[in-house]
Enzyme design. Sequence first.
Site, PDB file in Angstrom:
ATOM      1  N   TYR A  61       0.694  -1.237   0.082  1.00  0.00           N
ATOM      2  CA  TYR A  61      -0.017  -0.102   0.048  1.00  0.00           C
ATOM      3  C   TYR A  61       0.843   1.270  -0.006  1.00  0.00           C
ATOM      4  CZ  TYR A  61      -4.027  -3.047   0.492  1.00  0.00           C
ATOM      5  OH  TYR A  61      -4.897  -3.948  -0.085  1.00  0.00           O
ATOM      6  N   ASN A  99     -13.200   2.076  -5.661  1.00  0.00           N
ATOM      7  CA  ASN A  99     -11.678   2.287  -5.693  1.00  0.00           C
ATOM      8  C   ASN A  99     -11.360   2.974  -4.327  1.00  0.00           C
ATOM      9  OD1 ASN A  99     -11.947   1.630  -8.256  1.00  0.00           O
ATOM     10  ND2 ASN A  99     -12.220   3.526  -9.090  1.00  0.00           N
ATOM     11  N   ASP A 101      -8.460   5.138  -4.512  1.00  0.00           N
ATOM     12  CA  ASP A 101      -7.734   6.208  -4.828  1.00  0.00           C
ATOM     13  C   ASP A 101      -8.573   7.380  -4.398  1.00  0.00           C
ATOM     14  OD1 ASP A 101      -8.680   5.319  -8.098  1.00  0.00           O
ATOM     15  OD2 ASP A 101      -9.709   7.302  -7.341  1.00  0.00           O
ATOM     16  N   HIS A 116     -14.697   0.269  -0.095  1.00  0.00           N
ATOM     17  CA  HIS A 116     -13.554  -0.700   0.020  1.00  0.00           C
ATOM     18  C   HIS A 116     -12.492   0.184   0.929  1.00  0.00           C
ATOM     19  CE1 HIS A 116     -14.626  -3.517  -3.545  1.00  0.00           C
ATOM     20  NE2 HIS A 116     -15.669  -3.726  -2.374  1.00  0.00           N
ATOM     21  N   GLY A 183     -16.802   1.005 -15.383  1.00  0.00           N
ATOM     22  CA  GLY A 183     -15.384   0.274 -14.966  1.00  0.00           C
ATOM     23  C   GLY A 183     -15.485  -0.498 -14.003  1.00  0.00           C
ATOM     24  N   ALA A 228     -13.847   4.879 -20.585  1.00  0.00           N
ATOM     25  CA  ALA A 228     -14.752   5.745 -19.605  1.00  0.00           C
ATOM     26  C   ALA A 228     -14.391   7.209 -19.920  1.00  0.00           C
ATOM     27  CB  ALA A 228     -14.273   5.382 -18.126  1.00  0.00           C
TER      28      ALA A 228
END
Length: 244
Positions: A61, A99, A101, A116, A183, A228
């Site tokens: 990570y 995601n 991010d 998540h 996506g 996308a």
Amino acid sequence: MIQRNESSKPPIVVLTGAGISKESGLDTFRDEDGIWAKVNIDDVATPGGFRRNPTVVYEFYNMRRSGLNDPGVAPNAAHLALARLEQEWPGEVLIVTQNIDDLHERAGSTRLIHMHGELLKARCQSCEAIRVWTERLTAEDACPACGQSGQLRPHIVWFGEMPLAMDEIYEALGECGLFVSIGTSGSVYPAAGFVSHVRGRDTTHTVELNLEPSQGASRFTEKLYGPASELVPAFVERVLTRGW
Ligand code: APR
Ligand code: ZN
């Protein structure tokens, strides 16, 4: 808590997956060049992996977190279009992202659930405090809330753990007039099951925007395939000008 506002138009729920960030330079998981082709899920994305060898998990990570700081990694037209949808749709828009991010935030989206978890946060296993964490995370770091060392972990939901804010997500799915999936391969539950949760209500239109048919493609009313960054801006323009 996601604030509610009164409005005349039906709510929209958008589910996003790694594919929306691919054109921003972040790897997906199950494409040929994806993350799971390079590392073993059990080693880096399970509680057992963290118990067995925490250093491997911290470093996995740390590498992905530092990747977010890469100047080439920025929101793409798809993220920006979803932020526009939230700003201009006269109803509620909620993004539920798988995601970890921060590209939706950087694009300007504010009504957002990271089911998540988030790469830029750490969670204390002792006091459960969750804190923004943008640097390297190691077993030696002390919790900013309780001061204990060796208790911080990435604030990421690993396989076998319960995704976050599920009650809020199912409540939004139960009320939405439009459900858009963008996506995602539709491989991982519960996210892959969201479309079935809204299907059957004649008041809800379901759309899949993806590079290729997902595992759940047959359950969507409408399917559009392509990158996308092309599909999402055009779809948002269509919704804002003439609905679905
Ligand atoms: N535009 C649109 N879709 C794309 C693009 C693109 N430019 N590039 C790839 N895709 C699609 C792929 O075709 C694939 O269907 O995005 C999807 C990515 O699927 P996955 O790699 O499985 O990612 P995701 O569905 O987000 O995975 C779900 O699995 O490993 C766990 O926790 C992890 O959140 C992740 C979850
Ligand atoms: Zn603590």
